[in-house]
Design an enzyme around this catalytic site. Sequence first.
Site, mmCIF file in Angstrom:
data_model
loop_
_atom_site.group_PDB
_atom_site.id
_atom_site.type_symbol
_atom_site.label_atom_id
_atom_site.label_comp_id
_atom_site.label_asym_id
_atom_site.label_seq_id
_atom_site.Cartn_x
_atom_site.Cartn_y
_atom_site.Cartn_z
ATOM 1 N N ILE A 202 62.885 25.096 141.438
ATOM 2 C CA ILE A 202 61.451 25.074 141.450
ATOM 3 C C ILE A 202 60.658 25.187 140.012
ATOM 4 O O ILE A 202 59.925 27.452 140.556
ATOM 5 C CB ILE A 202 60.105 25.011 142.894
ATOM 6 C CG1 ILE A 202 61.928 24.284 143.921
ATOM 7 C CG2 ILE A 202 59.268 23.602 142.773
ATOM 8 C CD1 ILE A 202 60.914 24.378 145.786
ATOM 9 N N HIS A 203 60.178 24.709 139.699
ATOM 10 C CA HIS A 203 58.959 25.320 137.833
ATOM 11 C C HIS A 203 58.354 25.041 137.608
ATOM 12 O O HIS A 203 57.216 26.149 137.068
ATOM 13 C CB HIS A 203 59.682 25.930 137.333
ATOM 14 C CG HIS A 203 60.113 25.932 136.242
ATOM 15 N ND1 HIS A 203 61.595 24.484 136.509
ATOM 16 C CD2 HIS A 203 59.802 25.566 134.676
ATOM 17 C CE1 HIS A 203 61.942 23.905 135.225
ATOM 18 N NE2 HIS A 203 61.200 24.751 134.332
ATOM 19 N N ARG A 204 58.352 23.867 137.408
ATOM 20 C CA ARG A 204 57.293 22.694 136.851
ATOM 21 C C ARG A 204 55.559 23.299 137.198
ATOM 22 O O ARG A 204 55.253 22.530 138.430
ATOM 23 C CB ARG A 204 58.303 21.293 136.070
ATOM 24 C CG ARG A 204 58.819 21.561 135.196
ATOM 25 C CD ARG A 204 59.704 19.852 135.226
ATOM 26 N NE ARG A 204 60.808 20.057 134.446
ATOM 27 C CZ ARG A 204 60.653 19.981 133.224
ATOM 28 N NH1 ARG A 204 58.931 20.130 132.230
ATOM 29 N NH2 ARG A 204 61.902 19.857 131.730
ATOM 30 N N ARG A 235 55.871 31.387 138.923
ATOM 31 C CA ARG A 235 54.432 30.647 139.543
ATOM 32 C C ARG A 235 54.383 29.585 140.854
ATOM 33 O O ARG A 235 53.713 29.425 141.452
ATOM 34 C CB ARG A 235 55.013 29.524 137.999
ATOM 35 C CG ARG A 235 53.903 28.389 138.227
ATOM 36 C CD ARG A 235 53.302 27.923 137.030
ATOM 37 N NE ARG A 235 54.074 26.991 136.963
ATOM 38 C CZ ARG A 235 54.819 26.826 135.576
ATOM 39 N NH1 ARG A 235 54.715 27.527 134.788
ATOM 40 N NH2 ARG A 235 55.781 26.208 135.342
ATOM 41 N N ASP A 275 63.667 20.522 139.813
ATOM 42 C CA ASP A 275 62.690 20.183 138.714
ATOM 43 C C ASP A 275 63.175 20.348 136.768
ATOM 44 O O ASP A 275 62.556 20.761 136.140
ATOM 45 C CB ASP A 275 61.480 19.965 138.741
ATOM 46 C CG ASP A 275 61.075 22.041 138.829
ATOM 47 O OD1 ASP A 275 61.797 22.287 138.545
ATOM 48 O OD2 ASP A 275 59.697 21.334 139.675
#
Length: 350
Positions: A202-204, A235, A275
């Site tokens: 998960i990073h977007r 993030r 994602d």
Amino acid sequence: MKIITVVGARPQFIKAAAVSGIIREKHQEILIHTGQHYDENMSEVFFQELDIPKPDYNLNIGSGNHGEQTGKMLIELEKIYIKEKPDLVLVYGDTNSTLAAALCASKLLIPVAHVEAGLRSFNMKMPEEQNRILTDHLSKFLFAPTETAVINLHKEGIIKGVFNIGDVMFDAVLKFKDLSRNKIDFLNKLGLSENEFILSTIHRAENTNYIDRLENIIGALSESNKKIVLPLHPRTKKYISEYGLKVGENVKIIEPVGYLEMVLLESMSQKIVTDSGGVQKEAFFLGKPCITMRDETEWVETVQNDWNMLTGTNKAKIIDGILNFAPSKEQEKIFGDGKAASKILEVIGQ
């Protein structure tokens, strides 16, 4: 020919690993790292383990708002372009580094080659969509990874200089898949066995920056009761903490990993939940069902071929995908023959 290649983020390091060596067989390449990804696990480790040539310049730009980050890159890149006087600037993908490098070159009347041209999510709220469209319209050479990408360019009036060469990330996976097996001790230390876990990333910003979306994702992973391995992007880690989200005991959080470890985790997993655009493709290359936690994808072929399921951030859909999604047919040859880098060299060497 003197070629400047600009990279700044993890997927670009991987693509450069497949392309730079071939370019350097016949041309002089100057590699610039903007420093957009600056964490060691997100940056330096990739250069080391993939044997990417050491950057000739590191701008150390770091994080920041889009305008600030892109502006700093433009200022520093212009100095280097003027000094080095390249014949061509080569860029990858859709990051702020991509746009800054292409825009700076265009202003100085230096031809631009865009690897991974023609991708479209048709969601202009995404910074990546803005970056890729602008870069395509500034480029002389547009190296498309799929036929769909070619069609997208044609619809925007871009006909000249378009080449469907296949996907350079396919080149990279073929090159490094066997080498990743040397990292098996990494898997053993995590207590993981083949096909007994699901890998997630998960990073977007569209998911991490909004509490409801990230809460749904973390909730789905946790409530699936499946063993999930989650290499945690800095993030994402920050926002999980800020939002006070509770991660289930079934989710094994680990630090960000290098490319070889990532390929090993992907190849050993049951399924992949992500994602990431790059991870979607790597899942396809490695024959793994993929659940994509986005509302749209640039890699529509993987969905059409039924190896990728789009769920958005709907908790119930994500859980259903984790528990039940399975491809219904054999994979098609969507991304070329694994020789995209050689085809780039053939075109720019003309």
